[in-house]
Design a protein around this motif. Sequence first.
Motif, PDB file in Angstrom:
ATOM      1  N   ARG A  97      10.957  -4.705  -7.208  1.00  0.00           N
ATOM      2  CA  ARG A  97      11.107  -4.100  -8.735  1.00  0.00           C
ATOM      3  C   ARG A  97      11.191  -3.062  -8.483  1.00  0.00           C
ATOM      4  O   ARG A  97      10.312  -2.143  -8.264  1.00  0.00           O
ATOM      5  CB  ARG A  97      10.393  -4.789  -9.873  1.00  0.00           C
ATOM      6  N   SER A  98      11.935  -2.069  -9.148  1.00  0.00           N
ATOM      7  CA  SER A  98      12.748  -0.657  -8.979  1.00  0.00           C
ATOM      8  C   SER A  98      12.608   0.280  -9.589  1.00  0.00           C
ATOM      9  O   SER A  98      13.994  -0.270 -10.906  1.00  0.00           O
ATOM     10  CB  SER A  98      12.896  -0.748  -7.291  1.00  0.00           C
ATOM     11  N   ASP A  99      12.487   1.203 -10.289  1.00  0.00           N
ATOM     12  CA  ASP A  99      13.259   1.934 -10.896  1.00  0.00           C
ATOM     13  C   ASP A  99      14.350   3.529 -10.099  1.00  0.00           C
ATOM     14  O   ASP A  99      14.682   3.201  -9.537  1.00  0.00           O
ATOM     15  CB  ASP A  99      12.090   3.236 -11.153  1.00  0.00           C
TER      16      ASP A  99
ATOM     17  N   PRO B   3      14.024   5.006  -2.923  1.00  0.00           N
ATOM     18  CA  PRO B   3      14.847   4.243  -1.471  1.00  0.00           C
ATOM     19  C   PRO B   3      14.718   2.449  -2.078  1.00  0.00           C
ATOM     20  O   PRO B   3      16.301   2.196  -1.750  1.00  0.00           O
ATOM     21  CB  PRO B   3      13.574   3.778  -0.341  1.00  0.00           C
ATOM     22  N   THR B   4      14.155   1.917  -2.953  1.00  0.00           N
ATOM     23  CA  THR B   4      14.544   0.791  -3.041  1.00  0.00           C
ATOM     24  C   THR B   4      16.050   0.475  -4.712  1.00  0.00           C
ATOM     25  O   THR B   4      15.762   1.093  -5.794  1.00  0.00           O
ATOM     26  CB  THR B   4      13.674  -0.396  -3.988  1.00  0.00           C
ATOM     27  N   LEU B   5      16.471   0.049  -3.237  1.00  0.00           N
ATOM     28  CA  LEU B   5      18.328  -0.112  -4.137  1.00  0.00           C
ATOM     29  C   LEU B   5      18.484  -1.069  -4.397  1.00  0.00           C
ATOM     30  O   LEU B   5      18.991  -1.638  -4.314  1.00  0.00           O
ATOM     31  CB  LEU B   5      19.179   0.800  -3.441  1.00  0.00           C
TER      32      LEU B   5
ATOM     33  N   ARG C 144       0.656  -1.077  -0.025  1.00  0.00           N
ATOM     34  CA  ARG C 144       0.032   0.031  -0.338  1.00  0.00           C
ATOM     35  C   ARG C 144       0.674   1.494  -0.827  1.00  0.00           C
ATOM     36  O   ARG C 144       0.177   2.194  -0.802  1.00  0.00           O
ATOM     37  CB  ARG C 144      -0.660  -0.248   1.414  1.00  0.00           C
ATOM     38  N   SER C 145       1.933   1.180   0.408  1.00  0.00           N
ATOM     39  CA  SER C 145       2.860   2.680   0.055  1.00  0.00           C
ATOM     40  C   SER C 145       3.796   2.318  -0.726  1.00  0.00           C
ATOM     41  O   SER C 145       4.153   3.802  -1.245  1.00  0.00           O
ATOM     42  CB  SER C 145       3.891   2.296   2.098  1.00  0.00           C
ATOM     43  N   SER C 146       3.406   1.755  -1.639  1.00  0.00           N
ATOM     44  CA  SER C 146       4.478   1.792  -2.926  1.00  0.00           C
ATOM     45  C   SER C 146       3.778   3.441  -3.611  1.00  0.00           C
ATOM     46  O   SER C 146       2.160   3.205  -3.781  1.00  0.00           O
ATOM     47  CB  SER C 146       3.569   0.254  -3.192  1.00  0.00           C
TER      48      SER C 146
ATOM     49  N   MET D 200      11.784  15.712  -5.108  1.00  0.00           N
ATOM     50  CA  MET D 200      11.332  13.947  -4.958  1.00  0.00           C
ATOM     51  C   MET D 200      13.108  13.499  -4.159  1.00  0.00           C
ATOM     52  O   MET D 200      13.813  13.722  -5.149  1.00  0.00           O
ATOM     53  CB  MET D 200      11.226  13.516  -5.974  1.00  0.00           C
ATOM     54  N   LYS D 201      12.705  13.028  -3.359  1.00  0.00           N
ATOM     55  CA  LYS D 201      14.566  12.235  -2.833  1.00  0.00           C
ATOM     56  C   LYS D 201      14.402  11.314  -4.321  1.00  0.00           C
ATOM     57  O   LYS D 201      13.504  10.679  -4.435  1.00  0.00           O
ATOM     58  CB  LYS D 201      14.422  11.647  -1.521  1.00  0.00           C
ATOM     59  N   PRO D 202      15.902  10.539  -4.043  1.00  0.00           N
ATOM     60  CA  PRO D 202      15.965   9.114  -4.650  1.00  0.00           C
ATOM     61  C   PRO D 202      15.524   8.122  -4.203  1.00  0.00           C
ATOM     62  O   PRO D 202      15.136   8.179  -2.965  1.00  0.00           O
ATOM     63  CB  PRO D 202      17.061   9.102  -4.390  1.00  0.00           C
TER      64      PRO D 202
ATOM     65  N   ILE E 239       3.194  13.456  -2.404  1.00  0.00           N
ATOM     66  CA  ILE E 239       3.412  12.104  -3.247  1.00  0.00           C
ATOM     67  C   ILE E 239       3.920  11.915  -2.451  1.00  0.00           C
ATOM     68  O   ILE E 239       5.134  12.353  -2.053  1.00  0.00           O
ATOM     69  CB  ILE E 239       3.293  13.346  -4.388  1.00  0.00           C
ATOM     70  N   ASN E 240       4.084  10.179  -2.494  1.00  0.00           N
ATOM     71  CA  ASN E 240       5.215   9.418  -2.449  1.00  0.00           C
ATOM     72  C   ASN E 240       6.204  10.281  -2.720  1.00  0.00           C
ATOM     73  O   ASN E 240       6.898  10.520  -3.766  1.00  0.00           O
ATOM     74  CB  ASN E 240       4.657   7.968  -3.160  1.00  0.00           C
ATOM     75  N   ALA E 241       7.131  10.318  -1.794  1.00  0.00           N
ATOM     76  CA  ALA E 241       9.305  10.847  -1.514  1.00  0.00           C
ATOM     77  C   ALA E 241       9.115  12.082  -1.776  1.00  0.00           C
ATOM     78  O   ALA E 241      10.676  12.625  -1.753  1.00  0.00           O
ATOM     79  CB  ALA E 241      10.218  10.020  -2.736  1.00  0.00           C
ATOM     80  N   PHE E 242       8.613  13.031  -1.882  1.00  0.00           N
ATOM     81  CA  PHE E 242       8.278  13.835  -1.957  1.00  0.00           C
ATOM     82  C   PHE E 242       8.697  15.051  -0.591  1.00  0.00           C
ATOM     83  O   PHE E 242       7.946  14.487   0.519  1.00  0.00           O
ATOM     84  CB  PHE E 242       6.924  14.931  -2.720  1.00  0.00           C
ATOM     85  N   LYS E 243      10.103  15.822  -0.666  1.00  0.00           N
ATOM     86  CA  LYS E 243      10.552  15.946   0.708  1.00  0.00           C
ATOM     87  C   LYS E 243      10.304  17.599   1.051  1.00  0.00           C
ATOM     88  O   LYS E 243      10.201  18.411   1.945  1.00  0.00           O
ATOM     89  CB  LYS E 243      11.824  15.793   0.994  1.00  0.00           C
ATOM     90  N   GLY E 244       9.873  18.753   0.050  1.00  0.00           N
ATOM     91  CA  GLY E 244       9.977  19.983  -0.341  1.00  0.00           C
ATOM     92  C   GLY E 244       9.106  20.307  -0.587  1.00  0.00           C
ATOM     93  O   GLY E 244       8.287  19.854  -1.775  1.00  0.00           O
TER      94      GLY E 244
HETATM   95  C1  FMN Z   1       6.103   7.764  -9.763  1.00  0.00           C
HETATM   96  C2  FMN Z   1       6.749   7.958  -8.392  1.00  0.00           C
HETATM   97  C3  FMN Z   1       7.196   6.501  -8.496  1.00  0.00           C
HETATM   98  C4  FMN Z   1       8.138   5.733  -7.394  1.00  0.00           C
HETATM   99  N1  FMN Z   1       8.734   4.433  -7.657  1.00  0.00           N
HETATM  100  C5  FMN Z   1       9.545   3.928  -6.813  1.00  0.00           C
HETATM  101  C6  FMN Z   1       9.865   3.233  -6.809  1.00  0.00           C
HETATM  102  O1  FMN Z   1      10.037   2.373  -7.762  1.00  0.00           O
HETATM  103  N2  FMN Z   1      10.661   2.005  -6.164  1.00  0.00           N
HETATM  104  C7  FMN Z   1      10.858   2.584  -4.567  1.00  0.00           C
HETATM  105  O2  FMN Z   1      11.534   1.760  -3.810  1.00  0.00           O
HETATM  106  N3  FMN Z   1      10.413   3.669  -3.986  1.00  0.00           N
HETATM  107  C8  FMN Z   1       9.298   4.248  -5.340  1.00  0.00           C
HETATM  108  N4  FMN Z   1       8.723   5.648  -5.335  1.00  0.00           N
HETATM  109  C9  FMN Z   1       9.205   6.097  -3.992  1.00  0.00           C
HETATM  110  C10 FMN Z   1       8.748   5.789  -3.113  1.00  0.00           C
HETATM  111  O3  FMN Z   1       6.400   5.480  -2.490  1.00  0.00           O
HETATM  112  C11 FMN Z   1       8.108   6.164  -1.139  1.00  0.00           C
HETATM  113  O4  FMN Z   1       9.277   6.653  -1.124  1.00  0.00           O
HETATM  114  C12 FMN Z   1       7.793   5.625  -0.199  1.00  0.00           C
HETATM  115  O5  FMN Z   1       6.496   5.744  -0.119  1.00  0.00           O
HETATM  116  C13 FMN Z   1       7.965   6.079   1.406  1.00  0.00           C
HETATM  117  O6  FMN Z   1       7.411   7.082   1.380  1.00  0.00           O
HETATM  118  P1  FMN Z   1       8.180   8.398   1.682  1.00  0.00           P
HETATM  119  O7  FMN Z   1       9.594   8.582   0.606  1.00  0.00           O
HETATM  120  O8  FMN Z   1       7.358   9.770   1.164  1.00  0.00           O
HETATM  121  O9  FMN Z   1       8.411   8.860   3.207  1.00  0.00           O
HETATM  122  C14 FMN Z   1       8.294   6.271  -5.919  1.00  0.00           C
HETATM  123  C15 FMN Z   1       7.390   6.784  -5.889  1.00  0.00           C
HETATM  124  C16 FMN Z   1       6.662   8.279  -6.833  1.00  0.00           C
HETATM  125  C17 FMN Z   1       6.009   9.432  -6.934  1.00  0.00           C
END
Ligand code: FMN
Length: 393
Positions: free
Chosen positions: A342-344, A319-321, A133-135, A315-317, A255-260
């Motif tokens: 699987r990750s980008d 996390p899945t490396l 769900r956090s994806s 957007m931060k880098p 938005i996931n990974a947005f920090k500022g």
């Molecule tokens: C369009 C988009 C695609 C993303 N794809 C990935 C991904 O492939 N692998 C991953 O680990 N995080 C990905 N993220 C980031 C994570 O979803 C996010 O870092 C995670 O939910 C934790 O939340 P936070 O970074 O806001 O603390 C993506 C974010 C966005 C906006």
Amino acid sequence: MRYLTAGESHGPQLTTIIEGLPSLLPITAEQINYDLKRRQGGHGRGRRMQIETDTVEIVGGVRHGKTLGSPVALVVKNDDWKHWTKIMGADPLPEDIDPNEIKRQVSRPRPGHADLVGGMKYGHRDLRNVLERSSARETTVRVAVGSVAKALLKELGISIVSHVTEIGGIKADTSKVEGKTIDEIRSIVEKDPVYCVDPSASEKMVQLIDDTKKEGNSIGGVVEVIVDGMPAGVGSYVHYDRKLDGKLAQAMLSINAFKGVEFGLGFEMARIKGSEVHDEILWSEEEGYTRRTNRLGGLEGGMTTGMPIVVRGVMKPIPTLYKPLQSVDIETKEPFKASVERSDACAVPAASIVAENVIAWEIAKAIIEQFHSDQLPQLKSQIDEMRKYAKEF
Ligand SMILES: Cc1cc2nc3c(=O)[nH]c(=O)nc-3n(C[C@H](O)[C@H](O)[C@H](O)COP(=O)(O)O)c2cc1C
């Protein structure tokens, strides 16, 4: 206006219900699918984006291409579901199966993701229950919702576009957007592999993404959203939770990974004088009130000024490396290299589409809150009146 979403990353589908849209608004699956496709694109996306082509089904609230005024329900099915039915099925597991034998169980939390704390919080020892769900897969339906909001804004003469201004420290020359209409910016961005207006920066960004991917690493960046055609006075200064800049900032940071987040000149304002920040007020018969510059990004006192809204998010880098950082296995408590889903390598271009669409939603919501909005023609005439009034004020 409000919406909820439901669904897991590898579940059967993502679902959303939108409530509060005016009736008689033209909506098609085609326009939503266009945005879904853009969210899946951009240089740097991984294999999952090739497996799936997201398409929306409109399953409520729309008849013969127009909204009815009832809740609008949208569904995006997961093309890969057939491979996940056992792992992600809703039915209880048969008693003779040990849950630990289920494939794809996750016990190694990734640094920078929701895995560890989400597991603690909801009592999940299989961290798959968190990451599903956090994806950012969930942003698929949020893009669909934003696409509906954009259909509404278009009817009201408001247009919106996003573009990537920075990836991994490579900055685009953003002066290239100056003097261009939203449509002109869109037509440049649409053709660019990283949704950037500056071809020479774009080339370097593509190269950096490729290099970063080879290293098994990831990079972040900055995206900008521009909204043109807003009437002045949307939002309010009278209470903290009615300020439009505050709402837009929340939307961006959701938005996931947005920090500022920043508006107009943004953090640069800390380094320059007031005379270089505030926008001088002008008036003319044809245009009414305008500003000589738009350094504040179209907002004063939590309200639109009538100038374009300019908002950026970082957007931060990811996390899945592929070359993972150290983590701890929650079963053994032993140090481990975190497990890889699987990750980008870089999802900043895709995230720009998410940003555009969540901002579109927030703007549409603020308009619906402020004006009478049971049906589109009434809403349109109120906005026209507001524009006329503000011009002559
Ligand atoms: C369009 C988009 C695609 C993303 N794809 C990935 C991904 O492939 N692998 C991953 O680990 N995080 C990905 N993220 C980031 C994570 O979803 C996010 O870092 C995670 O939910 C934790 O939340 P936070 O970074 O806001 O603390 C993506 C974010 C966005 C906006």
